[in-house]
Design an enzyme around this catalytic site. Sequence first.
Site, PDB file in Angstrom:
ATOM      1  N   ILE A   1       0.765  -1.204   0.000  1.00  0.00           N
ATOM      2  CA  ILE A   1      -0.092  -0.130   0.093  1.00  0.00           C
ATOM      3  C   ILE A   1       0.952   1.305   0.061  1.00  0.00           C
ATOM      4  O   ILE A   1       0.685   2.205  -0.791  1.00  0.00           O
ATOM      5  CB  ILE A   1      -0.943  -0.187   1.003  1.00  0.00           C
ATOM      6  CG1 ILE A   1      -2.055  -1.190   1.041  1.00  0.00           C
ATOM      7  CG2 ILE A   1      -1.749   1.245   1.307  1.00  0.00           C
ATOM      8  CD1 ILE A   1      -2.825  -1.400   2.207  1.00  0.00           C
TER       9      ILE A   1
ATOM     10  N   GLU B   1     -11.957   1.760  17.746  1.00  0.00           N
ATOM     11  CA  GLU B   1     -12.920   2.141  16.573  1.00  0.00           C
ATOM     12  C   GLU B   1     -14.177   1.288  16.665  1.00  0.00           C
ATOM     13  O   GLU B   1     -15.248   1.358  16.063  1.00  0.00           O
ATOM     14  CB  GLU B   1     -12.243   1.889  15.206  1.00  0.00           C
ATOM     15  CG  GLU B   1     -11.769   0.609  14.863  1.00  0.00           C
ATOM     16  CD  GLU B   1     -11.076   0.606  13.678  1.00  0.00           C
ATOM     17  OE1 GLU B   1     -10.181   1.647  13.475  1.00  0.00           O
ATOM     18  OE2 GLU B   1     -11.089  -0.465  12.895  1.00  0.00           O
TER      19      GLU B   1
ATOM     20  N   ASP C   1      -8.673   6.818   8.811  1.00  0.00           N
ATOM     21  CA  ASP C   1      -9.612   5.834   8.588  1.00  0.00           C
ATOM     22  C   ASP C   1      -9.676   4.730   9.583  1.00  0.00           C
ATOM     23  O   ASP C   1     -10.565   3.883   9.555  1.00  0.00           O
ATOM     24  CB  ASP C   1      -9.246   5.269   7.298  1.00  0.00           C
ATOM     25  CG  ASP C   1     -10.348   4.192   6.732  1.00  0.00           C
ATOM     26  OD1 ASP C   1     -11.658   4.415   6.613  1.00  0.00           O
ATOM     27  OD2 ASP C   1      -9.888   2.992   6.495  1.00  0.00           O
TER      28      ASP C   1
ATOM     29  N   ASP D   1      11.143   2.633   6.368  1.00  0.00           N
ATOM     30  CA  ASP D   1      10.799   1.233   6.302  1.00  0.00           C
ATOM     31  C   ASP D   1      11.694   0.390   7.005  1.00  0.00           C
ATOM     32  O   ASP D   1      13.079   0.619   6.710  1.00  0.00           O
ATOM     33  CB  ASP D   1      10.206   0.613   4.917  1.00  0.00           C
ATOM     34  CG  ASP D   1       9.458  -0.655   5.103  1.00  0.00           C
ATOM     35  OD1 ASP D   1       9.716  -1.486   5.542  1.00  0.00           O
ATOM     36  OD2 ASP D   1       8.334  -0.768   4.510  1.00  0.00           O
TER      37      ASP D   1
ATOM     38  N   CYS E   1       2.192   0.972   7.802  1.00  0.00           N
ATOM     39  CA  CYS E   1       3.085  -0.396   8.400  1.00  0.00           C
ATOM     40  C   CYS E   1       1.832  -1.045   9.165  1.00  0.00           C
ATOM     41  O   CYS E   1       0.963  -0.724   9.645  1.00  0.00           O
ATOM     42  CB  CYS E   1       4.106   0.055   9.176  1.00  0.00           C
ATOM     43  SG  CYS E   1       3.857   1.176  10.477  1.00  0.00           S
ATOM     44  N   PRO E   2       2.234  -2.328   9.411  1.00  0.00           N
ATOM     45  CA  PRO E   2       1.185  -3.091  10.238  1.00  0.00           C
ATOM     46  C   PRO E   2       1.434  -2.786  11.743  1.00  0.00           C
ATOM     47  O   PRO E   2       2.328  -2.193  12.070  1.00  0.00           O
ATOM     48  CB  PRO E   2       1.580  -4.672  10.172  1.00  0.00           C
ATOM     49  CG  PRO E   2       3.120  -4.447   9.573  1.00  0.00           C
ATOM     50  CD  PRO E   2       3.234  -3.202   8.921  1.00  0.00           C
TER      51      PRO E   2
ATOM     52  N   ARG F   1      -3.622   1.406  10.958  1.00  0.00           N
ATOM     53  CA  ARG F   1      -4.295   0.685  12.152  1.00  0.00           C
ATOM     54  C   ARG F   1      -4.359   1.779  13.179  1.00  0.00           C
ATOM     55  O   ARG F   1      -3.135   2.478  13.586  1.00  0.00           O
ATOM     56  CB  ARG F   1      -3.569  -0.526  12.624  1.00  0.00           C
ATOM     57  CG  ARG F   1      -4.057  -1.784  12.068  1.00  0.00           C
ATOM     58  CD  ARG F   1      -5.266  -2.111  11.912  1.00  0.00           C
ATOM     59  NE  ARG F   1      -5.536  -3.472  11.188  1.00  0.00           N
ATOM     60  CZ  ARG F   1      -6.182  -3.587  10.161  1.00  0.00           C
ATOM     61  NH1 ARG F   1      -6.467  -2.443   9.279  1.00  0.00           N
ATOM     62  NH2 ARG F   1      -6.536  -4.557   9.566  1.00  0.00           N
TER      63      ARG F   1
ATOM     64  N   HIS G   1     -13.123   2.954   8.491  1.00  0.00           N
ATOM     65  CA  HIS G   1     -12.229   1.872   8.113  1.00  0.00           C
ATOM     66  C   HIS G   1     -12.817   1.411   6.646  1.00  0.00           C
ATOM     67  O   HIS G   1     -13.221   0.047   6.794  1.00  0.00           O
ATOM     68  CB  HIS G   1     -12.415   0.800   9.353  1.00  0.00           C
ATOM     69  CG  HIS G   1     -11.070  -0.311   9.440  1.00  0.00           C
ATOM     70  ND1 HIS G   1     -10.428  -0.609  10.152  1.00  0.00           N
ATOM     71  CD2 HIS G   1     -10.383  -0.738   8.211  1.00  0.00           C
ATOM     72  CE1 HIS G   1      -9.659  -1.344   9.807  1.00  0.00           C
ATOM     73  NE2 HIS G   1      -9.701  -1.562   8.476  1.00  0.00           N
TER      74      HIS G   1
ATOM     75  N   THR H   1      -4.187   5.264   7.739  1.00  0.00           N
ATOM     76  CA  THR H   1      -5.257   4.459   6.940  1.00  0.00           C
ATOM     77  C   THR H   1      -4.826   2.965   7.406  1.00  0.00           C
ATOM     78  O   THR H   1      -5.475   1.793   6.686  1.00  0.00           O
ATOM     79  CB  THR H   1      -5.292   4.432   5.407  1.00  0.00           C
ATOM     80  OG1 THR H   1      -4.139   4.373   4.877  1.00  0.00           O
ATOM     81  CG2 THR H   1      -5.929   5.519   4.916  1.00  0.00           C
TER      82      THR H   1
HETATM   83  P1  NAD Z   1       2.926  -4.915   3.575  1.00  0.00           P
HETATM   84  O1  NAD Z   1       3.140  -6.088   4.484  1.00  0.00           O
HETATM   85  O2  NAD Z   1       2.884  -5.149   2.114  1.00  0.00           O
HETATM   86  O3  NAD Z   1       3.600  -3.587   4.231  1.00  0.00           O
HETATM   87  C1  NAD Z   1       4.020  -3.206   5.183  1.00  0.00           C
HETATM   88  C2  NAD Z   1       5.251  -2.482   5.425  1.00  0.00           C
HETATM   89  O4  NAD Z   1       5.470  -2.188   6.622  1.00  0.00           O
HETATM   90  C3  NAD Z   1       6.404  -3.249   4.890  1.00  0.00           C
HETATM   91  O5  NAD Z   1       7.325  -3.025   3.861  1.00  0.00           O
HETATM   92  C4  NAD Z   1       7.082  -3.677   6.334  1.00  0.00           C
HETATM   93  O6  NAD Z   1       8.550  -3.843   6.284  1.00  0.00           O
HETATM   94  C5  NAD Z   1       6.843  -2.314   7.183  1.00  0.00           C
HETATM   95  N1  NAD Z   1       7.153  -2.247   8.263  1.00  0.00           N
HETATM   96  C6  NAD Z   1       6.895  -3.000   9.223  1.00  0.00           C
HETATM   97  N2  NAD Z   1       7.310  -2.781  10.496  1.00  0.00           N
HETATM   98  C7  NAD Z   1       7.766  -1.126  10.238  1.00  0.00           C
HETATM   99  C8  NAD Z   1       8.195  -0.321  11.331  1.00  0.00           C
HETATM  100  N3  NAD Z   1       8.462  -0.583  12.406  1.00  0.00           N
HETATM  101  N4  NAD Z   1       8.471   0.843  10.694  1.00  0.00           N
HETATM  102  C9  NAD Z   1       8.518   1.095   9.327  1.00  0.00           C
HETATM  103  N5  NAD Z   1       7.905   0.213   8.435  1.00  0.00           N
HETATM  104  C10 NAD Z   1       7.552  -0.958   8.893  1.00  0.00           C
HETATM  105  O7  NAD Z   1       1.195  -4.466   4.032  1.00  0.00           O
HETATM  106  P2  NAD Z   1       0.274  -3.671   3.391  1.00  0.00           P
HETATM  107  O8  NAD Z   1      -0.557  -4.480   2.394  1.00  0.00           O
HETATM  108  O9  NAD Z   1       0.966  -2.429   2.382  1.00  0.00           O
HETATM  109  O10 NAD Z   1      -0.843  -3.320   4.154  1.00  0.00           O
HETATM  110  C11 NAD Z   1      -0.264  -2.202   5.420  1.00  0.00           C
HETATM  111  C12 NAD Z   1      -1.270  -2.042   6.476  1.00  0.00           C
HETATM  112  O11 NAD Z   1      -2.453  -1.443   5.960  1.00  0.00           O
HETATM  113  C13 NAD Z   1      -1.633  -3.779   7.089  1.00  0.00           C
HETATM  114  O12 NAD Z   1      -0.921  -4.103   8.056  1.00  0.00           O
HETATM  115  C14 NAD Z   1      -3.159  -3.211   7.608  1.00  0.00           C
HETATM  116  O13 NAD Z   1      -2.930  -2.826   8.932  1.00  0.00           O
HETATM  117  C15 NAD Z   1      -3.436  -1.786   6.841  1.00  0.00           C
HETATM  118  N6  NAD Z   1      -4.631  -2.141   5.999  1.00  0.00           N
HETATM  119  C16 NAD Z   1      -5.727  -1.118   6.347  1.00  0.00           C
HETATM  120  C17 NAD Z   1      -6.872  -1.292   5.370  1.00  0.00           C
HETATM  121  C18 NAD Z   1      -7.926  -0.230   5.541  1.00  0.00           C
HETATM  122  O14 NAD Z   1      -9.273  -0.555   5.140  1.00  0.00           O
HETATM  123  N7  NAD Z   1      -7.939   0.744   6.245  1.00  0.00           N
HETATM  124  C19 NAD Z   1      -6.939  -2.004   4.330  1.00  0.00           C
HETATM  125  C20 NAD Z   1      -5.579  -3.031   4.135  1.00  0.00           C
HETATM  126  C21 NAD Z   1      -4.483  -2.804   4.957  1.00  0.00           C
END
Ligand code: NAD
Length: 329
Positions: free
Chosen positions: A155, A263, A258, A174, A205-206, A234, A295, A232
């Site tokens: 994302i 929430e 979001d 990252d 990030c997660p 968590r 969300h 967007t």
């Molecule tokens: P992804 O796993 O492809 O990317 C997450 C990135 O965060 C990775 O590159 C990882 O190395 C990095 N990361 C981990 N710990 C970190 C830290 N301490 N500092 C900096 N970077 C760090 O995941 P994604 O598909 O891009 O999704 C990201 C997050 O978006 C998901 O974990 C989820 O919580 C959230 N999300 C929200 C919605 C929504 O509807 N609002 C929908 C989908 C996902």
Amino acid sequence: MHVAVFSTKSFDKEYLTAAAKDTNINWRWLSESLTSQTLHLATGCDAICAFVLDKLDAQTLHEIAQQGIQLVCLRAAGFNNLDVNAGHQLGLTMARVASYSPNAVAEHAVTLLLSLARKPCISHANLRLGDGRLDEIVGFNLQKKTIGVIGTGRIGEQFARIMRAFGCHILAHDITPNQSLIDIGIDYTDLEPLLRNSDIVSLHCPLSPETHHLLNRERLQLMKSGALLINTARGGLVETEAMIDLLKNHHLGGAGLDVIEEEESLFFSDHRADGISNQNIATLLALPSVMMTPHQAFLTKEALTNIAQETIANLLGWQNGNIPTINRL
Ligand code: NAD
């Protein structure tokens, strides 16, 4: 195969039913969220299909295993609500939808950002009241602004690419830099310089024990005066009370949210009769510098189609012993 679908919404029924045509899957639609109190509704099912606000803690997983259910699949990418270690110890199979439409979420982050930058929701509400004045809705250009992107996975990468097309300078952070962003000349930096130098910070990030309150009071205070925060990812990534204080004293220029801690007290259900019980959310919604959505960043037709197809792939994959590797937890 009988699958209990907790937190079912009308769109879940529509998209999962369409994707499961010609399979042996029987859905049990449950509008309730999953907790150890509602788990009995899944009695007799082979698998549980859950969403982001369903609580899959060690206790609930233990009871799931005791019921003889062997598969837990999330129709979501984030899995902070699932105790993966506990699940493994109990011998459960767990899966998520790792990638369904990064653009859906990235484009929503842009929507929140543009809403703060140009205030169309405020002017639309004013116009409906017959107020067409311009004085309170002065915006700013995104071109040439510096955007800090924290988390540059699926994302974050899309968000960075979109903002680059707006003419923004991107600063990325990252724990594992993304080579395809480096290849197009995006600069990586540590978290603190990113916070100090960005006009807008967006979280991608997660949420995990390591990233809980990643943006705590001290770090939020490092942000430029008047900077915007977009979340967007968590709610638990941000110390909510500190964010509220900094919005109130205008150190933060705005927040596009979001997701927000707690929430579940408001999002995904109708509280018009009983009101907003969470004080922090009520405070944020009363601030003109805040744009909040429930969300919904994932909620596009394309994303729902992919979520349904990948969920079916996880369910059938479990039957056939070949859950897509990317989705296995
Ligand atoms: P992804 O796993 O492809 O990317 C997450 C990135 O965060 C990775 O590159 C990882 O190395 C990095 N990361 C981990 N710990 C970190 C830290 N301490 N500092 C900096 N970077 C760090 O995941 P994604 O598909 O891009 O999704 C990201 C997050 O978006 C998901 O974990 C989820 O919580 C959230 N999300 C929200 C919605 C929504 O509807 N609002 C929908 C989908 C996902």
